[in-house]
Motif scaffolding. Structure first.
Motif, mmCIF file in Angstrom:
data_model
loop_
_atom_site.group_PDB
_atom_site.id
_atom_site.type_symbol
_atom_site.label_atom_id
_atom_site.label_comp_id
_atom_site.label_asym_id
_atom_site.label_seq_id
_atom_site.Cartn_x
_atom_site.Cartn_y
_atom_site.Cartn_z
ATOM 1 N N SER A 33 0.815 -1.218 0.000
ATOM 2 C CA SER A 33 0.000 0.000 0.000
ATOM 3 C C SER A 33 0.848 1.267 0.000
ATOM 4 N N ARG A 34 2.142 1.142 0.258
ATOM 5 C CA ARG A 34 3.008 2.316 0.270
ATOM 6 C C ARG A 34 3.297 2.795 -1.157
ATOM 7 N N ILE A 35 3.584 4.078 -1.268
ATOM 8 C CA ILE A 35 4.011 4.652 -2.545
ATOM 9 C C ILE A 35 5.533 4.728 -2.550
ATOM 10 N N LEU A 36 6.136 4.230 -3.612
ATOM 11 C CA LEU A 36 7.592 4.292 -3.777
ATOM 12 C C LEU A 36 7.882 5.007 -5.090
ATOM 13 N N LEU A 37 8.499 6.168 -4.998
ATOM 14 C CA LEU A 37 8.791 6.983 -6.177
ATOM 15 C C LEU A 37 10.279 7.007 -6.446
ATOM 16 N N GLY A 38 10.675 6.601 -7.668
ATOM 17 C CA GLY A 38 12.060 6.705 -8.084
ATOM 18 C C GLY A 38 12.406 8.128 -8.475
ATOM 19 N N LEU A 39 13.612 8.572 -8.104
ATOM 20 C CA LEU A 39 14.041 9.954 -8.343
ATOM 21 C C LEU A 39 15.257 10.050 -9.256
ATOM 22 N N GLY A 40 15.693 8.928 -9.809
ATOM 23 C CA GLY A 40 16.862 8.969 -10.678
ATOM 24 C C GLY A 40 18.102 9.361 -9.906
ATOM 25 N N ASP A 41 18.934 10.223 -10.500
ATOM 26 C CA ASP A 41 20.189 10.620 -9.853
ATOM 27 C C ASP A 41 20.046 11.882 -9.020
ATOM 28 N N SER A 42 18.810 12.336 -8.790
ATOM 29 C CA SER A 42 18.575 13.574 -8.046
ATOM 30 C C SER A 42 18.241 13.280 -6.587
ATOM 31 N N ALA A 43 19.007 13.872 -5.667
ATOM 32 C CA ALA A 43 18.731 13.733 -4.233
ATOM 33 C C ALA A 43 18.041 14.968 -3.674
ATOM 34 N N TRP B 205 3.202 18.758 2.115
ATOM 35 C CA TRP B 205 4.374 18.618 2.972
ATOM 36 C C TRP B 205 5.596 19.001 2.140
ATOM 37 N N LYS B 206 6.401 19.919 2.642
ATOM 38 C CA LYS B 206 7.535 20.441 1.886
ATOM 39 C C LYS B 206 8.862 19.836 2.363
ATOM 40 N N ASP B 207 9.791 19.759 1.408
ATOM 41 C CA ASP B 207 11.193 19.422 1.682
ATOM 42 C C ASP B 207 11.356 18.105 2.437
ATOM 43 N N LEU B 208 10.705 17.069 1.937
ATOM 44 C CA LEU B 208 10.885 15.746 2.519
ATOM 45 C C LEU B 208 12.198 15.141 2.022
ATOM 46 N N GLY B 209 12.948 14.517 2.927
ATOM 47 C CA GLY B 209 14.225 13.934 2.576
ATOM 48 C C GLY B 209 14.084 12.703 1.708
ATOM 49 N N THR B 210 15.107 12.420 0.929
ATOM 50 C CA THR B 210 15.079 11.294 0.002
ATOM 51 C C THR B 210 15.751 10.063 0.611
ATOM 52 N N ASP B 211 15.618 8.952 -0.120
ATOM 53 C CA ASP B 211 16.217 7.670 0.256
ATOM 54 C C ASP B 211 15.735 7.186 1.630
ATOM 55 N N ARG B 212 14.467 7.416 1.916
ATOM 56 C CA ARG B 212 13.860 6.952 3.157
ATOM 57 C C ARG B 212 12.340 6.942 2.991
ATOM 58 N N ALA C 114 6.042 8.611 6.966
ATOM 59 C CA ALA C 114 4.641 8.363 7.290
ATOM 60 C C ALA C 114 3.918 9.697 7.326
ATOM 61 N N LEU C 115 2.964 9.879 6.432
ATOM 62 C CA LEU C 115 2.177 11.105 6.371
ATOM 63 C C LEU C 115 0.759 10.794 6.826
ATOM 64 N N THR C 116 0.343 11.430 7.898
ATOM 65 C CA THR C 116 -0.996 11.231 8.438
ATOM 66 C C THR C 116 -1.823 12.478 8.190
ATOM 67 N N GLU C 117 -3.013 12.298 7.722
ATOM 68 C CA GLU C 117 -3.893 13.416 7.396
ATOM 69 C C GLU C 117 -4.059 14.335 8.611
ATOM 70 N N GLY C 118 -3.700 15.601 8.415
ATOM 71 C CA GLY C 118 -3.861 16.591 9.474
ATOM 72 C C GLY C 118 -2.730 16.656 10.467
ATOM 73 N N GLU C 119 -1.640 15.889 10.257
ATOM 74 C CA GLU C 119 -0.539 15.862 11.213
ATOM 75 C C GLU C 119 0.778 16.111 10.495
ATOM 76 N N PRO C 120 1.838 16.512 11.233
ATOM 77 C CA PRO C 120 3.165 16.710 10.610
ATOM 78 C C PRO C 120 3.762 15.369 10.211
ATOM 79 N N PRO C 121 4.736 15.367 9.292
ATOM 80 C CA PRO C 121 5.329 14.107 8.810
ATOM 81 C C PRO C 121 6.159 13.420 9.876
ATOM 82 N N GLN C 122 6.317 12.107 9.719
ATOM 83 C CA GLN C 122 7.156 11.319 10.621
ATOM 84 C C GLN C 122 8.354 10.764 9.858
#
Length: 563
Positions: free
Chosen positions: A518-528, A545-552, A555-563
């Motif tokens: 059920s998770r989404i996995l997005l490939g980013l090529g050579d861009s980090a 949600w802005k500026d999420l780190g890559t290679d990890r 968990a995004l919950t509706e109405g809450e900050p990212p984990q």
């Protein structure tokens, strides 16, 4: 000059030989030991030809994917195991099996059979699996389809399941193969669609023949078609059937595949049904609890020649990065696998020829499938699990005892709306010729690339571990809605500085009789570069949600900050 060209060819050949395989097959070494038994006895019972499915889901909430596999048994009154053309797997009960993934950071995935420990007693002639948290308690539940009936296994969150089929109000009028959980009315509860095949019993098995006059398996057209069913989740663990009131009874067909997505971009989930040798249905959500079949007007009922095809597997995704859900489905030998390209408003065009997928698929019968990014370059590739449904003459003439097997295929997205077959680059993992059916896709070892579990009819399960995808950058999301369950149906727009936006959908359905990560996995090529995500939740709410780190994973919950 001639010497230079010869040397260049040698270097190219050496590079191809030395390149690591895209996948390695590791089922047995990882403890995933399972062989499907279809009970073949020489009677050519129609159902022998179709099973089985597989599910990837995290039943114990420990952060890794576990595996559920459906099993068959002997068919026909009075038939015993002594009548089987192929013996059942030794030391394994003829029942569905649940394997827990004990993932280790150093040694990777390892599976343990916990079927009895989990309280699962599934002894039907298993077909497919759907996954979803239907009671909103935070634990993923199972819906298993059988030749006769379904079983709803409620997850109690303590490692055990309870059969609540009857208590939930689920009944079937036909033979369900695939199913999907979806929230069609946006009330926060997962509803259920059953894709029913044909009216078949072993007592009414019909004799059919190959062109050589030898006995062979029948076409679905010799049996009455089943009627798909839609169940509305009314809460408190109960469903009520709304097939008639929702208008689903206005069309029917021998359904084998189903996928739920918003095809016309109005924010409400629609349903696409892949029918075997009959026109497909595109059920457009009318936002009032009802649906209209728009497949013919939308260009997604038949192929470019105006003919229905033997649709088995199906998937929906935005393969051409234009923000809408396109369709892919698998078909019979002599036909082609088909891509329907969406114009953004739910109107489709068959571009199987233009994308380069028609010719390489014409010689195969395909079932399980998915659009997935095996090399994490940001482009969605394709996998097709192959295996015939009628005797292959050349195999029969050679004395093959099971003359239906074919190798599976892998196709690479070139990024210009065209694909090229890359099966050979997968290494030995795709060399076996087997009768493959259900396939499930997900990151089994949590290393940032997509692996595949393939269920073989009358054969061993295959676990294809991705060896190269995480060489590129990636980002993973687990989306949890305000009710505390996986947000099936949510759509996400991924944005990066200097890059085109990409869209993905949280889903478990599609393929054939199987359930995906059920998770989404997005490939980013050579861009980090950090990623901004705009989540369109199933209830219509939109959050960023802005500026999420890559290679990890996040968990995004509706109405809450990212984990």
């Amino acid at each position: 000059m001639r010497l230079f060209l010869s040397f260049a060819l040698i270097l190219t050949s050496l590079a191809a030989v030395s390149a690591p395989p895209l996948f390695t097959e590791e089922a047995a070494t990882r403890g995933l030991r399972f062989t499907q038994f279809n009970g073949m006895s020489g009677e050519f019972y129609f159902a022998e030809n179709l099973g089985g499915g597989v599910a990837l889901f995290d039943y114990d909430n420990d952060g890794d994917l576990d595996v559920y596999l459906t099993q068959g048994h002997m068919l026909g009154e009075g038939k015993t195991l002594q009548d089987a053309l192929f013996p059942p797997p030794p030391d394994m009960p003829l029942s569905d099996r649940l394997f827990r993934n004990d993932l280790d950071a150093k040694s990777g995935a390892h599976f343990v059979d916990v079927t009895e420990q989990a309280g699962i007693e599934a002894h039907g002639y298993g077909m497919g699996v759907a996954t979803g948290d239907y009671d909103n308690d935070g634990d993923v539940d199972l819906l298993v389809t059988n030749l006769v009936g379904v079983q709803l296994w409620r997850n109690n969150g303590k490692g055990r399941f309870e059969d609540l089929t009857l208590a939930a109000g689920l009944t079937t009028r036909s033979w369900p193969v695939s199913a999907t959980f979806l929230d069609f009315d946006r009330d926060g509860l997962l509803d259920l669609y059953l894709a029913n095949y044909v009216e078949f019993t072993t007592a009414r098995n019909k004799p059919c023949y190959a062109p050589t006059s030898a006995r062979d398996y029948c076409s679905p057209l010799v049996y009455p078609v089943g009627q798909d069913q839609l169940y509305h989740n009314i809460g408190n663990g109960r469903f009520i059937e709304v097939t008639d009131s929702a208008g689903i009874n206005q069309a029917s067909g021998p359904a084998l595949g189903v996928v739920a997505a918003d095809f016309n971009g109005d924010g409400w989930t629609d349903i696409y049904v892949a029918n075997d040798a009959a026109a497909n249905q595109l059920w457009i959500n009318q936002k009032d609890g009802s649906f209209l079949d728009d497949a013919f007007l939308a260009g997604a009922a038949v192929n470019m020649d105006g003919k229905p095809e033997a649709s088995m597997g199906v998937d929906a995704a935005d393969f051409d990065a234009d923000g809408d859900e396109d369709l892919f489905m698998t078909h019979l030998t002599g036909e082609t696998n088909t891509i329907y390209v969406n114009n953004g408003e739910g109107w489709f065009e068959d571009r199987s020829l233009a994308t380069g997928l028609a010719a390489p698929s014409k010689g195969y019968t395909s079932f399980g499938t998915a659009w997935f990014d095996y090399d994490n370059d940001g482009l969605l590739d394709l996998f097709a699990a192959n295996g015939e449904v009628r005797t292959v003459p050349i195999l029969a003439h050679a004395g093959d005892r099971y003359p239906l097997h074919q190798p599976n295929q892998l196709f690479h997205n070139l990024g210009n709306a065209r694909f090229v077959e890359t099966t050979a680059e997968a290494g030995d993992s795709l060399k076996p010729s087997e009768v493959s059916r259900g396939s499930a896709f997900g990151d089994i070892d949590n290393d940032g690339d997509t692996d595949i579990v393939v269920a073989n009819n009358n054969g061993p399960v295959r676990l294809l571990i991705n060896q190269t995808g995480n060489a590129n950058h990636w980002i993973g999301l687990r989306l949890v809605d305000r009710h505390g369950r996986d947000a099936i149906g949510a759509r996400v727009k991924f944005s990066r500085k200097g890059q085109a936006d990409l869209w993905r959908r949280a889903r478990t359905d599609g393929s054939y009789a199987s359930a995906n990560d059920s998770r989404i996995l997005l490939g980013l090529g050579d861009s980090a570069t950090a990623v901004t995500t705009e989540v369109h939740w199933p209830d219509g709410k939109v959050e960023t949600w802005k500026d999420l780190g890559t290679d990890r994973y996040h968990a995004l919950t509706e109405g809450e900050p990212p984990q």
